[in-house]
Scaffold this motif. Structure first.
Motif, PDB file in Angstrom:
ATOM      1  N   GLN A  20       0.814  -1.215   0.000  1.00 42.40           N
ATOM      2  CA  GLN A  20       0.000   0.000   0.000  1.00 42.40           C
ATOM      3  C   GLN A  20       0.847   1.265   0.000  1.00 42.40           C
ATOM      4  OE1 GLN A  20      -2.092  -1.302   3.551  1.00 42.40           O
ATOM      5  NE2 GLN A  20      -4.036  -1.207   2.434  1.00 42.40           N
ATOM      6  N   VAL A  21       2.005   1.216   0.615  1.00 42.20           N
ATOM      7  CA  VAL A  21       2.856   2.389   0.798  1.00 42.20           C
ATOM      8  C   VAL A  21       3.859   2.576  -0.343  1.00 42.20           C
ATOM      9  CG1 VAL A  21       4.681   3.299   2.299  1.00 42.20           C
ATOM     10  CG2 VAL A  21       2.611   2.322   3.303  1.00 42.20           C
ATOM     11  N   GLU A  24       3.305   4.914  -3.737  1.00 36.67           N
ATOM     12  CA  GLU A  24       3.368   6.364  -3.512  1.00 36.67           C
ATOM     13  C   GLU A  24       4.808   6.830  -3.302  1.00 36.67           C
ATOM     14  OE1 GLU A  24       1.992   9.610  -0.172  1.00 36.67           O
ATOM     15  OE2 GLU A  24       0.731   7.849  -0.456  1.00 36.67           O
ATOM     16  N   GLU A  27       6.486   6.849  -6.661  1.00 39.37           N
ATOM     17  CA  GLU A  27       6.065   8.022  -7.448  1.00 39.37           C
ATOM     18  C   GLU A  27       6.838   9.262  -7.018  1.00 39.37           C
ATOM     19  OE1 GLU A  27       1.821   8.224  -6.841  1.00 39.37           O
ATOM     20  OE2 GLU A  27       1.435   7.123  -8.707  1.00 39.37           O
ATOM     21  N   LYS A  28       6.986   9.450  -5.722  1.00 39.98           N
ATOM     22  CA  LYS A  28       7.733  10.608  -5.215  1.00 39.98           C
ATOM     23  C   LYS A  28       9.197  10.543  -5.641  1.00 39.98           C
ATOM     24  CE  LYS A  28       4.803  11.624  -1.257  1.00 39.98           C
ATOM     25  NZ  LYS A  28       4.706  11.745   0.192  1.00 39.98           N
ATOM     26  N   TYR A  56      -2.143  -0.655  -9.402  1.00 40.00           N
ATOM     27  CA  TYR A  56      -2.469  -0.125  -8.078  1.00 40.00           C
ATOM     28  C   TYR A  56      -3.416   1.069  -8.115  1.00 40.00           C
ATOM     29  CZ  TYR A  56       0.779   3.763  -8.619  1.00 40.00           C
ATOM     30  OH  TYR A  56       1.408   4.889  -9.056  1.00 40.00           O
ATOM     31  N   ARG A  57      -3.427   1.787  -9.234  1.00 41.28           N
ATOM     32  CA  ARG A  57      -4.333   2.940  -9.348  1.00 41.28           C
ATOM     33  C   ARG A  57      -4.665   3.137 -10.827  1.00 41.28           C
ATOM     34  NH1 ARG A  57      -1.536   7.659  -7.017  1.00 41.28           N
ATOM     35  NH2 ARG A  57      -1.542   8.575  -9.073  1.00 41.28           N
ATOM     36  N   ALA A  60      -2.793   6.140 -12.801  1.00 46.56           N
ATOM     37  CA  ALA A  60      -1.341   6.279 -12.619  1.00 46.56           C
ATOM     38  C   ALA A  60      -0.600   5.275 -13.499  1.00 46.56           C
ATOM     39  CB  ALA A  60      -0.975   6.055 -11.159  1.00 46.56           C
TER      40      ALA A  60
END
Length: 153
Positions: A20-21, A24, A27-28, A56-57, A60
């Motif tokens: 889940q983490v 993101e 992406e950063k 995941y999205r 994205a």
């Protein structure tokens, strides 16, 4: 890349899983213009993660690949079990207790660990001491009440 020692950031997972983490955080990392190397200990888990990163999205796209696939050296995000850095990653992400290996060439190492697992906590504490003694700047991040991250140390 500068000659500064690699920063080591510890992410204490309490409310979310690495799956889940990680997207993101990746992406950063790419948003900084960096490449990422994700190091795990189990090929099957990395292959599952590979599938997740494609889906995941809906809105994205996270370009990535597995180290045993063709053109691994060209991937912005590379998933591997190996201790080498074939894509020239700037950020190293460690999952499931993967060995950090030599941090030379990395700007940042991100160690994700499950705060509900006593052995993972003990290993993270040991690595904190190891990296601190090795002269690496270390930071500790904990999930806040709203799923965001709060720097604790």
């Amino acid at each position: 890349m500068s000659d500064a020692p690699c920063e080591v950031w510890f992410y204490h997972l309490e409310r979310s899983s690495a799956e889940q983490v990680l997207p993101e955080l990746l992406e950063k990392t790419l948003g900084r213009g960096w490449k990422a190397l994700v190091r795990g200990v189990d090929r099957g888990r990395l292959e599952t993660l590979d599938g997740l990163l494609w889906t995941y999205r809906d809105d994205a796209f996270l370009p990535h690949g597995l180290a045993h696939e063709p053109m691994a050296d060209r991937q912005p995000v590379l998933l591997t079990e190996g201790l080498d850095n074939p894509n020239g990653g700037d950020a190293l992400f460690l999952l499931d207790g993967a060995e950090p290996g030599d941090l030379a060439g990395f700007a940042r190492c991100v160690l994700l660990f499950d705060g509900r697992d006593e052995s993972a906590l003990a290993q993270a504490r040991g690595r904190w001491t190891y990296f601190k003694r090795g002269g690496h700047p270390v930071s500790y991040w904990r999930q806040g009440a709203e799923r965001g991250w709060e720097k604790q140390a």
